[in-house]
Design a protein around this motif. Structure first.
Motif, PDB file in Angstrom:
ATOM      1  N   VAL B 222     -73.503  12.101  22.707  1.00 11.09           N
ATOM      2  CA  VAL B 222     -72.462  11.824  23.303  1.00 11.09           C
ATOM      3  C   VAL B 222     -71.876  12.643  22.044  1.00 11.09           C
ATOM      4  O   VAL B 222     -70.442  13.319  21.734  1.00 11.09           O
ATOM      5  CB  VAL B 222     -71.563  10.761  24.084  1.00 11.09           C
ATOM      6  N   MET B 223     -71.364  11.704  21.241  1.00 13.92           N
ATOM      7  CA  MET B 223     -70.752  11.843  20.093  1.00 13.92           C
ATOM      8  C   MET B 223     -71.282  13.358  19.328  1.00 13.92           C
ATOM      9  O   MET B 223     -70.154  13.461  18.102  1.00 13.92           O
ATOM     10  CB  MET B 223     -70.534  10.335  19.051  1.00 13.92           C
ATOM     11  N   TYR B 226     -69.350  15.528  20.491  1.00 13.56           N
ATOM     12  CA  TYR B 226     -67.901  15.212  20.007  1.00 13.56           C
ATOM     13  C   TYR B 226     -67.630  15.647  18.973  1.00 13.56           C
ATOM     14  O   TYR B 226     -66.181  16.132  18.500  1.00 13.56           O
ATOM     15  CB  TYR B 226     -67.803  13.637  20.212  1.00 13.56           C
ATOM     16  N   HIS B 252     -60.876  17.812  39.223  1.00 14.64           N
ATOM     17  CA  HIS B 252     -60.339  16.650  40.978  1.00 14.64           C
ATOM     18  C   HIS B 252     -59.494  15.568  39.848  1.00 14.64           C
ATOM     19  O   HIS B 252     -59.091  14.780  40.667  1.00 14.64           O
ATOM     20  CB  HIS B 252     -61.209  16.433  41.137  1.00 14.64           C
ATOM     21  N   CYS B 253     -58.421  15.693  38.969  1.00 19.04           N
ATOM     22  CA  CYS B 253     -58.443  15.168  37.799  1.00 19.04           C
ATOM     23  C   CYS B 253     -56.401  14.511  39.359  1.00 19.04           C
ATOM     24  O   CYS B 253     -55.727  15.875  39.772  1.00 19.04           O
ATOM     25  CB  CYS B 253     -57.466  15.260  36.485  1.00 19.04           C
ATOM     26  N   LEU B 278     -48.694  14.230  28.588  1.00 12.90           N
ATOM     27  CA  LEU B 278     -48.528  13.201  29.385  1.00 12.90           C
ATOM     28  C   LEU B 278     -49.508  12.629  30.141  1.00 12.90           C
ATOM     29  O   LEU B 278     -49.124  10.969  30.140  1.00 12.90           O
ATOM     30  CB  LEU B 278     -46.730  13.302  30.074  1.00 12.90           C
ATOM     31  N   PHE B 279     -50.447  13.252  29.927  1.00 12.58           N
ATOM     32  CA  PHE B 279     -51.552  12.585  31.424  1.00 12.58           C
ATOM     33  C   PHE B 279     -52.536  11.463  30.664  1.00 12.58           C
ATOM     34  O   PHE B 279     -52.144  10.465  31.525  1.00 12.58           O
ATOM     35  CB  PHE B 279     -52.651  14.157  31.273  1.00 12.58           C
ATOM     36  N   THR B 280     -52.767  11.046  29.105  1.00  9.85           N
ATOM     37  CA  THR B 280     -52.949   9.907  28.589  1.00  9.85           C
ATOM     38  C   THR B 280     -51.990   8.963  28.185  1.00  9.85           C
ATOM     39  O   THR B 280     -52.741   7.897  27.660  1.00  9.85           O
ATOM     40  CB  THR B 280     -54.164  10.097  28.107  1.00  9.85           C
ATOM     41  N   PRO B 288     -53.971   8.222  23.588  1.00 11.29           N
ATOM     42  CA  PRO B 288     -55.273   7.942  22.400  1.00 11.29           C
ATOM     43  C   PRO B 288     -56.075   9.850  22.673  1.00 11.29           C
ATOM     44  O   PRO B 288     -57.498  10.188  22.247  1.00 11.29           O
ATOM     45  CB  PRO B 288     -55.712   7.612  24.118  1.00 11.29           C
ATOM     46  N   ARG B 289     -55.715  10.889  23.812  1.00  8.87           N
ATOM     47  CA  ARG B 289     -55.458  12.274  23.647  1.00  8.87           C
ATOM     48  C   ARG B 289     -54.332  13.116  23.276  1.00  8.87           C
ATOM     49  O   ARG B 289     -53.644  13.729  23.257  1.00  8.87           O
ATOM     50  CB  ARG B 289     -56.612  12.429  24.590  1.00  8.87           C
ATOM     51  N   ASP B 294     -57.542  17.308  21.412  1.00 10.67           N
ATOM     52  CA  ASP B 294     -58.425  16.411  22.213  1.00 10.67           C
ATOM     53  C   ASP B 294     -59.099  16.388  23.413  1.00 10.67           C
ATOM     54  O   ASP B 294     -59.854  16.270  24.422  1.00 10.67           O
ATOM     55  CB  ASP B 294     -57.825  15.119  21.345  1.00 10.67           C
ATOM     56  N   ARG B 297     -61.248  19.718  24.517  1.00  5.60           N
ATOM     57  CA  ARG B 297     -62.448  19.227  23.783  1.00  5.60           C
ATOM     58  C   ARG B 297     -62.844  18.213  25.309  1.00  5.60           C
ATOM     59  O   ARG B 297     -63.431  18.144  26.177  1.00  5.60           O
ATOM     60  CB  ARG B 297     -63.437  18.028  22.967  1.00  5.60           C
ATOM     61  N   GLN B 298     -61.930  17.432  26.287  1.00 10.16           N
ATOM     62  CA  GLN B 298     -62.207  16.435  27.091  1.00 10.16           C
ATOM     63  C   GLN B 298     -62.419  17.394  28.108  1.00 10.16           C
ATOM     64  O   GLN B 298     -63.500  16.967  29.166  1.00 10.16           O
ATOM     65  CB  GLN B 298     -60.814  16.362  27.220  1.00 10.16           C
ATOM     66  N   HIS B 302     -66.543  16.951  30.025  1.00 11.15           N
ATOM     67  CA  HIS B 302     -66.400  15.698  31.041  1.00 11.15           C
ATOM     68  C   HIS B 302     -66.847  16.933  31.555  1.00 11.15           C
ATOM     69  O   HIS B 302     -67.875  15.886  32.411  1.00 11.15           O
ATOM     70  CB  HIS B 302     -64.254  15.964  31.754  1.00 11.15           C
ATOM     71  N   TYR B 306     -69.972  14.362  30.442  1.00  8.36           N
ATOM     72  CA  TYR B 306     -69.550  13.029  30.300  1.00  8.36           C
ATOM     73  C   TYR B 306     -69.923  13.470  32.039  1.00  8.36           C
ATOM     74  O   TYR B 306     -71.065  11.867  32.690  1.00  8.36           O
ATOM     75  CB  TYR B 306     -67.996  12.852  31.154  1.00  8.36           C
TER      76      TYR B 306
END
Lengths: 279, 342
Positions: B222-223, B226, B252-253, B278-280, B288-289, B294, B297-298, B302, B306
């Motif tokens: 992962v890293m 990332y 699907h968020c 605003l999501f996070t 955090p993002r 960020d 990339r998420q 994902h 992920y």
């Protein structure tokens, strides 16, 4: 099949102002239906969504321990619209609880070991649950030495003073409570949590550490543990991120592939070292 | 499972049969665009189209969905207790859904239904009460890359029936018990039909030129992905507009919000998207993002790292190509993934 989005109805049994700035209040919640209380089987470290109709939900760590009975304790910082609304509610008001959610501290898997707890500020909530669980006569004998290190800015900002005073007096745990600066009427420890941790110098042999606090505390506590010879898999931390569903679907609390709400909130440092720092 | 024939002059009769006990939907022409709508006759539905502009995920995961209701009367304690919304009253059939979109729902099944706690009854109810009759793609478009992410223009995954256009008639392959019941009154396929369909499948696969390679993405930690430098470049062009998440069949968020109007109160979920700042964002203001990088990339991590890590190798992308077509700054998911794989 239960719809896990629908909260269990509860009534507020008692409200307690916890801190001198009145930003933190504790709420004891009582299930309206006894079958819901039986279904809500939790262990220390888990959290729940507090649900207030018309306002929404907030994920909050469960501060009570299952050994304390069926009522649930949550200590809530007043931050947004849901927590502000909650702060204006009173005993007898009806709200909802959805959970228990997430994993828990690996206590049963670490029987026979010494437990070191390091808490800063109001991150102490699920560690209060842990302490009450560990010190319960059914469980105390399964563990070695228990060390509890806890710090806040001022004596008035310390949570659960009655509880940790009792733990201290019971002789069942080594309790070290500290405040950042000298304060009138305070005769206890003075200094930041990392410094106090260094002074207490918990030994890594046959032990695990549960660390929960603001990022700055974790940042400076880490080197203290490293110096004492602790390994990453002995260090256990609890994360928090913004959440909605609480059950690993809605997509916002993930740290890499791990959902804080479902795979966490409790992770070992070994796990976190392999993940992005998105928390 | 049986192989049947649906003659083109018998489609109306077939659809009439479907409509009797079920609500029937299909791709239709709406305001000059291909979208989903209710149909009763063959003429109303589209039979030659590349794909609908938006994915049909709205049928299972509506853009706004009422989850529960309450009576917004503070003095009435019982009124404030949430009551779950009633399940779907009538079964449904989605006709002419493309195989990639059907595959997407099977990926989402793995996310919406995991165990006793992660068991989204809103999703499940609609999935269980909806039959999918797919229409195989004989003519994939240049943005399609399904074959490189585990799907296929004639893919059967997630479908109850697959229709293959053989010119004067359709081959109707029943793929599940549900599908078997839908085609039970149709005549059996002739000897050559299956072979003809196989030829069309091969031809359709050959038309897909571009694609993604995933071998190194799968092998890397992962890293490593990332921290790869490619995100600085992707971030520069991305607007974080979220168009890709909106049209995507696997995105699907969601957000959950309470709404009140007078005494009526409801808890709804709405599509949300990881491109939003605003999501996070925490209540404290910490995020955090917090950067555009960020967030962009998420989205890719994902889908391509992920989800495969957590869901047994299943990729969170079915290669429908909608995001490639609709991205206002021409970010091509195929290039991003191939750069991750470089």
């Amino acid at each position: 099949m239960r719809n896990t989005y629908v909260p269990y109805p509860v009534s507020i049994k008692e409200v307690r102002v916890e801190t001198e700035d009145k930003q933190l209040k504790s709420f004891w919640l009582q299930f309206l239906n006894s079958e819901d209380a039986s279904a809500f089987n939790y262990t220390p470290g888990q959290f729940a969504e507090l649900s207030i109709s018309g306002y929404g939900e907030i994920p909050i760590g469960i501060a009570s321990s299952p050994t304390e009975g069926r009522d649930l304790l949550f200590t809530v910082n007043k931050v947004g619209s849901v927590s502000s609304r909650l702060h204006n509610m009173k005993a007898g008001d009806i709200m909802g609880v959805r959970g228990p959610l997430g994993n828990s501290y690996p206590l049963k898997a670490n029987k026979g070991k010494n437990i070191v707890i390091v808490a800063g500020g109001f991150a102490v909530t699920t560690l209060r649950s842990t302490m009450n669980w560990l010190l319960h006569p059914d469980n105390r004998g399964d563990f070695g030495e228990i060390t509890f290190i806890y710090g806040a800015r001022t004596p008035g900002m310390l949570l659960y003073t009655q509880e940790w005073t009792a733990w201290q007096q019971s002789g069942q745990a080594n309790v070290h409570v500290t405040v950042d600066r000298e304060a009138p009427g305070w005769s206890g420890l003075v200094g930041f949590v990392p410094t106090v941790t260094g002074d207490v110098a918990p030994k890594p042999d046959n032990a695990i550490a549960l660390i929960c606090g603001p990022p700055i505390m974790i940042k400076f506590t880490q080197p203290v543990f490293d110096k004492l010879g602790w390994q990453s898999d002995q260090i256990i931390m609890s994360l928090e991120n913004r959440m909605k569903c609480g059950i690993g679907i809605c997509g916002r609390c993930n740290v890499g592939p791990e959902y804080v709400c479902k795979d966490g909130p409790v992770f070992t440092k070994t796990q976190l070292d392999k993940l992005p720092r998105e928390y | 499972m049986s192989q049947k024939i649906l003659a083109k002059d018998k489609v109306d009769a077939f659809l009439q049969g479907l409509c009797r006990d079920q609500d029937l939907f299909a791709p239709v022409m709406k305001d000059g665009k291909v979208g989903w709508g209710p149909v009763a006759t063959a003429a109303e539905a589209l039979w030659e189209f590349s794909n609908t502009e938006m994915s049909p995920k709205d049928f299972f995961f509506p853009q706004t969905e009422c989850m529960m209701r309450f009576k917004n009367v503070q003095g009435d304690p019982q009124g404030m207790i949430m009551q779950a919304e009633a399940p779907l009253s009538r079964p449904r059939v989605l006709l002419n859904i493309r195989p990639c979109d059907a595959k997407a729902f099977q990926v989402l099944d793995l996310i919406f239904v995991q165990d006793e706690m992660t068991n989204d009854l809103y999703w499940r109810d609609k999935r269980e009460k909806t039959a999918l009759i797919g229409l195989a793609c004989n003519d994939p478009c240049p943005t399609c890359f399904c074959t490189t992410v585990g799907s296929n223009p004639h893919g059967e995954t997630g479908l109850d029936v697959l229709l293959v256009d053989l010119g004067d008639h359709f081959l109707a392959k029943a793929l599940t018990e549900k599908g078997e019941a839908l085609v039970k009154d149709l005549p059996a396929a002739a000897a050559g039909d299956e072979g003809q369909a196989a030829e069309l499948k091969k031809a359709a696969e050959a038309k897909i030129k571009g694609g993604v390679a995933m071998d190194k993405v799968n092998a890397r930690e992962v890293m490593e992905l990332y921290d790869a430098p490619l995100w600085d470049r992707v971030m520069e062009s991305c607007l974080n507009c979220g168009t890709c998440t909106f049209c995507c069949p696997t995105c699907h968020c969601f957000d959950i919000q309470d709404e009140t109007q007078g005494e009526a109160g409801r808890r709804v979920r709405n599509w949300d998207y990881c491109m939003s700042w605003l999501f996070t964002m925490h209540g404290t203001g910490h995020n955090p993002r917090g950067t555009k990088k960020d967030r962009v990339r998420q989205r890719f991590m994902h889908k391509f790292k992920y989800i495969p890590v957590k869901r047994g190798g299943e990729i969170g992308c079915v290669g429908c190509g909608r995001c490639v077509q609709l991205c206002p700054v021409n970010i091509d998911v195929r290039k991003v993934v191939n750069d991750m794989n470089a």
